[in-house]
Design a protein around this motif. Structure first.
Motif, PDB file in Angstrom:
ATOM      1  N   ILE A  37       0.979  -1.253  -0.001  1.00  0.00           N
ATOM      2  CA  ILE A  37      -0.125   0.037  -0.023  1.00  0.00           C
ATOM      3  C   ILE A  37       0.766   1.339   0.026  1.00  0.00           C
ATOM      4  O   ILE A  37       1.933   1.189   0.753  1.00  0.00           O
ATOM      5  N   GLN A  41       0.848   5.361   0.353  1.00  0.00           N
ATOM      6  CA  GLN A  41       0.137   6.321   1.329  1.00  0.00           C
ATOM      7  C   GLN A  41       0.573   7.824   0.418  1.00  0.00           C
ATOM      8  O   GLN A  41       1.607   8.005   0.602  1.00  0.00           O
ATOM      9  N   THR A  62      -3.690  11.965   5.140  1.00  0.00           N
ATOM     10  CA  THR A  62      -3.689  11.074   3.940  1.00  0.00           C
ATOM     11  C   THR A  62      -4.650  11.643   2.868  1.00  0.00           C
ATOM     12  O   THR A  62      -5.740  11.752   3.205  1.00  0.00           O
ATOM     13  N   LEU A  93      -4.834   6.420  -0.906  1.00  0.00           N
ATOM     14  CA  LEU A  93      -4.107   5.221  -0.538  1.00  0.00           C
ATOM     15  C   LEU A  93      -4.160   4.543  -1.880  1.00  0.00           C
ATOM     16  O   LEU A  93      -5.321   3.776  -2.319  1.00  0.00           O
ATOM     17  N   LEU A 131       3.240   1.997   2.933  1.00  0.00           N
ATOM     18  CA  LEU A 131       2.864   1.786   4.613  1.00  0.00           C
ATOM     19  C   LEU A 131       3.181   0.260   4.908  1.00  0.00           C
ATOM     20  O   LEU A 131       3.128  -0.016   5.835  1.00  0.00           O
ATOM     21  N   LEU A 141      -8.992  -2.732   3.688  1.00  0.00           N
ATOM     22  CA  LEU A 141      -8.311  -1.762   4.234  1.00  0.00           C
ATOM     23  C   LEU A 141      -8.272  -1.590   5.719  1.00  0.00           C
ATOM     24  O   LEU A 141      -7.342  -1.228   6.397  1.00  0.00           O
ATOM     25  N   THR A 198      -5.478  -4.119   7.272  1.00  0.00           N
ATOM     26  CA  THR A 198      -4.084  -3.652   6.615  1.00  0.00           C
ATOM     27  C   THR A 198      -3.569  -2.195   6.580  1.00  0.00           C
ATOM     28  O   THR A 198      -2.430  -2.049   6.828  1.00  0.00           O
ATOM     29  N   VAL A 199      -4.566  -1.262   6.879  1.00  0.00           N
ATOM     30  CA  VAL A 199      -4.136   0.063   6.957  1.00  0.00           C
ATOM     31  C   VAL A 199      -4.346   0.584   8.586  1.00  0.00           C
ATOM     32  O   VAL A 199      -5.403   0.613   9.060  1.00  0.00           O
ATOM     33  N   TYR A 206      -4.323   6.417   9.629  1.00  0.00           N
ATOM     34  CA  TYR A 206      -4.257   6.910   8.249  1.00  0.00           C
ATOM     35  C   TYR A 206      -5.822   6.810   7.468  1.00  0.00           C
ATOM     36  O   TYR A 206      -5.914   7.622   6.908  1.00  0.00           O
ATOM     37  N   LEU A 207      -6.486   5.676   8.032  1.00  0.00           N
ATOM     38  CA  LEU A 207      -7.768   5.698   7.545  1.00  0.00           C
ATOM     39  C   LEU A 207      -8.406   6.891   7.864  1.00  0.00           C
ATOM     40  O   LEU A 207      -9.490   7.290   7.389  1.00  0.00           O
TER      41      LEU A 207
END
Length: 190
Positions: free
Chosen positions: A56, A58, A69, A72, A98, A162, A165-166, A170-171
């Motif tokens: 991923i 960013q 952010t 993505l 990321l 997402l 994994t994120v 960030y989300l």
């Protein structure tokens, strides 16, 4: 067939152009970025356009010392700091890994040559940009019309991986929500 070839066929959508795909693939080379390594830093010129085979990327900007952010880049998508890449201007954003990323990259010289000489690449680029415009439009409308809870719910539905994994901050930034509010939303919506 490589993931890049499969992706090109998927985006091009015209079987009659498949014969031009090997030439496109031959212009890309594989690189690996480690976690937190930069694809491009703000102020530098972006050297490549890339296909993300794994990992991923960013996209972010810094505002008043806080990282925001903006996008993505996920597995099986393409990304770049496009204005910087095409016009050799300093990038206005950072793009960093990321997680460890395997990328297929192409230089601006090869990119522009393919746009001129390869029908399949020209169609690929047109379809890619058109799709990105649709996504940007939807994202902007969602920011203005959906509540933070609704934006999170939409993310759960459209991009559930997402959430696995994120990292949360960030989300939250991507959705335009504070990290604290994002934590509350996650507790309410499961």
């Amino acid at each position: 067939m490589t993931p890049l070839q499969t992706y090109l066929q998927l985006v091009i959508k015209e079987n009659s152009l498949n014969e031009f795909i090997p030439e496109i693939v031959s212009c890309f080379k594989s690189i690996t970025l480690g976690k937190n390594e930069y694809f491009v830093k703000e102020g530098n010129v972006c050297k490549y356009f890339c296909f993300i085979e794994s990992g991923i990327l960013q996209h972010s900007i810094e505002i008043s010392g806080e990282e925001k952010t903006t996008y993505l880049g996920l597995k099986n998508t393409c990304t770049s700091a496009l204005q910087s890449f095409l016009h050799k201007k300093p990038s206005r954003k950072n793009i960093k890994a990321l997680s460890e990323c395997t990328l297929w990259v192409i230089s601006v010289t090869d990119f522009k040559e393919l746009l001129k000489s390869n029908k399949a690449f020209h169609q690929f680029y047109f379809n890619l940009i058109e799709n990105q415009i649709f996504l940007i439009d939807d994202y902007r409308i969602d920011l203005l019309t959906l509540s933070p809870e609704e934006r999170y719910q939409k993310l759960l539905t459209t991009e559930p991986e997402l959430l696995q994994t994120v990292p949360l901050h960030y989300l939250a930034s991507f959705l335009g929500i504070s990290t604290r509010h994002m934590s509350r939303i996650r507790k309410l919506i499961k």
